[in-house]
Design an enzyme around this catalytic site. Sequence first.
Site, PDB file in Angstrom:
ATOM      1  N   LEU A  84       0.833  -1.202   0.000  1.00 15.02           N
ATOM      2  CA  LEU A  84       0.000   0.000   0.000  1.00 15.02           C
ATOM      3  C   LEU A  84       0.866   1.249   0.000  1.00 15.02           C
ATOM      4  O   LEU A  84       1.881   1.297   0.682  1.00 15.02           O
ATOM      5  CB  LEU A  84      -0.868   0.039   1.257  1.00 15.02           C
ATOM      6  N   LYS A 119      -5.166  -0.436  10.232  1.00 17.27           N
ATOM      7  CA  LYS A 119      -4.030  -1.086   9.574  1.00 17.27           C
ATOM      8  C   LYS A 119      -3.330  -1.949  10.620  1.00 17.27           C
ATOM      9  O   LYS A 119      -2.745  -1.452  11.566  1.00 17.27           O
ATOM     10  CB  LYS A 119      -3.059  -0.061   9.001  1.00 17.27           C
ATOM     11  N   GLU A 182      -4.285 -10.750   7.994  1.00 18.23           N
ATOM     12  CA  GLU A 182      -3.096 -10.484   8.783  1.00 18.23           C
ATOM     13  C   GLU A 182      -3.010 -11.477   9.939  1.00 18.23           C
ATOM     14  O   GLU A 182      -3.984 -11.699  10.644  1.00 18.23           O
ATOM     15  CB  GLU A 182      -3.215  -9.050   9.322  1.00 18.23           C
ATOM     16  N   LYS A 322      -0.839   6.617   7.746  1.00 17.94           N
ATOM     17  CA  LYS A 322      -0.009   6.233   8.889  1.00 17.94           C
ATOM     18  C   LYS A 322      -0.101   7.287   9.984  1.00 17.94           C
ATOM     19  O   LYS A 322       0.018   8.474   9.715  1.00 17.94           O
ATOM     20  CB  LYS A 322       1.455   6.117   8.443  1.00 17.94           C
ATOM     21  N   CYS A 434      38.216   3.444  12.521  1.00 20.02           N
ATOM     22  CA  CYS A 434      39.338   2.791  13.178  1.00 20.02           C
ATOM     23  C   CYS A 434      40.352   2.424  12.095  1.00 20.02           C
ATOM     24  O   CYS A 434      39.982   1.888  11.064  1.00 20.02           O
ATOM     25  CB  CYS A 434      38.821   1.538  13.886  1.00 20.02           C
TER      26      CYS A 434
HETATM   27  S1  IVH Z   1      -5.309  -4.574   2.246  1.00 20.83           S
HETATM   28  C1  IVH Z   1      -3.473  -3.911  -1.820  1.00 20.83           C
HETATM   29  N1  IVH Z   1      -6.053  -4.164   4.714  1.00 20.83           N
HETATM   30  O1  IVH Z   1      -0.555  -3.615   4.939  1.00 20.83           O
HETATM   31  C2  IVH Z   1      -4.172  -4.156  -0.536  1.00 20.83           C
HETATM   32  N2  IVH Z   1      -3.749  -4.513   4.289  1.00 20.83           N
HETATM   33  O2  IVH Z   1       1.163  -2.315   2.797  1.00 20.83           O
HETATM   34  C3  IVH Z   1      -3.245  -4.470   0.559  1.00 20.83           C
HETATM   35  N3  IVH Z   1      -2.354  -4.454   6.277  1.00 20.83           N
HETATM   36  O3  IVH Z   1       0.776  -6.396   3.309  1.00 20.83           O
HETATM   37  C4  IVH Z   1      -3.831  -5.269   1.599  1.00 20.83           C
HETATM   38  N4  IVH Z   1      -3.961  -4.099   7.699  1.00 20.83           N
HETATM   39  O4  IVH Z   1       0.136  -6.664   5.707  1.00 20.83           O
HETATM   40  C5  IVH Z   1      -5.019  -4.401   3.888  1.00 20.83           C
HETATM   41  N5  IVH Z   1      -6.877  -3.793   6.848  1.00 20.83           N
HETATM   42  C6  IVH Z   1      -5.848  -4.044   6.027  1.00 20.83           C
HETATM   43  C7  IVH Z   1      -4.516  -4.154   6.482  1.00 20.83           C
HETATM   44  C8  IVH Z   1      -3.495  -4.387   5.579  1.00 20.83           C
HETATM   45  C9  IVH Z   1      -2.661  -4.273   7.538  1.00 20.83           C
HETATM   46  C10 IVH Z   1      -0.983  -4.661   5.768  1.00 20.83           C
HETATM   47  C11 IVH Z   1      -0.810  -5.916   4.999  1.00 20.83           C
HETATM   48  C12 IVH Z   1      -0.226  -5.517   3.708  1.00 20.83           C
HETATM   49  C13 IVH Z   1       0.296  -4.161   3.978  1.00 20.83           C
HETATM   50  C14 IVH Z   1       0.245  -3.321   2.739  1.00 20.83           C
END
Ligand code: IVH
Length: 687
Positions: A84, A119, A182, A322, A434
Amino acid sequence: MAAASPAARIRELVSAIRKADHAYYVLDNPILSDAEYDRLMRELVELEAAHPELASPDSPTRRVGGAPGDRFAKVRHREQMLSLGNVTTDGELDELDDRIRRNLGLAPGESVAYVVEPKLDGLAVELVYEDGALASGSTRGDGTTGEDVTANLRTIGALGANRGIPHRLAGAPPPRLEVRGEVLLQKAHFEAMNRQLLRAGEEPFANPRNAAAGSLRQLDWRITARRPLSFIAYEALIPGNGRWKTHWQKLEELAALGFETNPENRRCRGIAEVKAYRDRMAERRFELPYDTDGIVVKVDDLDWRLRLGAASRSPRWAVAYKYPPQEEATQVVDIFASVGRTGVLTPVAVVNPVQLSGATVTNATLHNEDELRRKDVRIGDWVLMRRAGEVIPEVVKVLPERRTGAEREFRFPERCPVCGAKVVREEGEKVWRCTGAACPAQLAGRLVHFASRRALDVEGVGEKTAAFLVEQRLVRDAADLYDVPFEAWQRAFSRPRKLAPGEKAPELPEKSAQNLVDALERSKATTLRRLLNALGIPQVGEATAATLARNFGTIQRFMDATEEDLLAVRDVGPETAREIRAWTGEPQNRRVVERLLAAGVRPAPERVEARGPFVGKTVVLTGTLAGLSRDEAKAEIERRGGKVSGSVSRKTDLVVAGEDAGSKLKRATELGVRVIGEEEFTRLLAE
Ligand code: IVH
């Protein structure tokens, strides 16, 4: 230091990101904070956008992090597991919404329905169900290929942390269903696990994510079964699709099929509601039973998703927002200099233990002298520390209002704390080094590098083992590794090692010693690129090692190459050529190479084909190939004497267009460059 050229900076960024990816995804041992990682990635994205001709097709901006490790069988995901994009501000959320509305051609008053989800800071996995039964489960790996951890995943739920992973689906499942979600460890379970570890005098896990990853990626599923892991599902896929109209319907069906879905998921009308949800969750995040580092915002309508599509690394229909990192105050009790493989002295602050996002932090790197002075960190200072969703602890800033006058500035030692040799900071350099050629700290670092996975791959030579070998004077250089007597390896492994609860007792020293001797034996049949990487030649990382290997073919030809020969290699600049020649000209280094060969190390020559359709051709890869990852395709072309470039120009000989090829394909057609599809490409490879 003067501003580096864009090409040099891109190389630096790519190499730093690759290392961080490897540490995070493969070793479960992160070396950069999320914030630092995001900064590097953003800089790279921007540089590549400004200089598309410098972007390589296998740049980390184009693919998801970790290559799958080699401990598990590999599983190819039918559909790529994307990553993402990250945003951190309201402005970026608005931009996202604007872009989506523009792409979909929505009228000004029309709003987009989003699904918002916490997330989860765990480990993404894919489960495949055939006729309602769990057939396989895998980690994300590099997005295309993951690790087969089916047996381990089957155990999730046994301890009742949540519903876990159903072995059989309820309801009316389709013939094939892929479920993504997850794997995580709830905070309470994580803390209990760490308490146990501490009581046993062992090192605790850094955070729940690492603990979950470490628990899942066990060779023995019985260990996984003893860890109270949870699984939360957030995505369902079926070949062909057509079953659902919205993401929300998918989530509802996932729950009906027997999966845990997140009760915090919500549907929002428009981006303003998304922001309100984000504010609520940011306040409540510490009340949730598991770690979250933001929210995920997804377009609800599945037709719209299809229309929006994906860039190479992440979809255009979803983004991660984030949270800003969490900060805590603590006191610096000491600052010391730690010596690394290249002799660089890194200042490290030792702080009073502080709890940051579920982990106890006791020290933080201060990077280098300039950084230390810029932040003006002194022994005795109160500082703000940060980690949050991030990994590596860092000092955000000093709190000057809490100074009492008793604080002391840190001075770099004049002599190396490990070997006593003089420490120097050359003009124009950022770091103190060093000068001890035989410094044990440097030597130990070099051994660890030599044995690392991407080098000669001798499993078992970690920091502690290397330090032991150096301390006991068993090893003076990498070649000595092959002469260490069995009995000495046994001694090296007879020291106690940390154990996770439920983990089996460590192997007997003789078993570990035997494994090591076997690994050393296996390492002898290596490749030239691995050996060149392993030697730790200044300026020669993995990528340069590969280029050199392709160009010189054998170790002898490489060792005898003049500065001029080196300069003739594409991608080797004057500074690199000089440094390499200085290294190969040094009698000590020549002896190490000779002794490695005498010990039986046989680097397979890198074959460069002289005939065939790819010789001397510049090829551009675009879109997704079903049969090969981009890295694999690149390697195949290079092995056949071709060069892979990141952008299409008049000099391009051939464009290989996979599925979803975009602007490059268009550009190739405009320029009249020959374009072939995957089928033709596979045929040419076979020629
Ligand atoms: S959707 C393309 N939903 O974030 C869609 N991902 O950077 C990606 N993650 O590898 C997955 N919570 O490990 C999705 N509610 C959520 C999430 C989630 C955590 C993590 C997941 C993924 C990463 C993407």
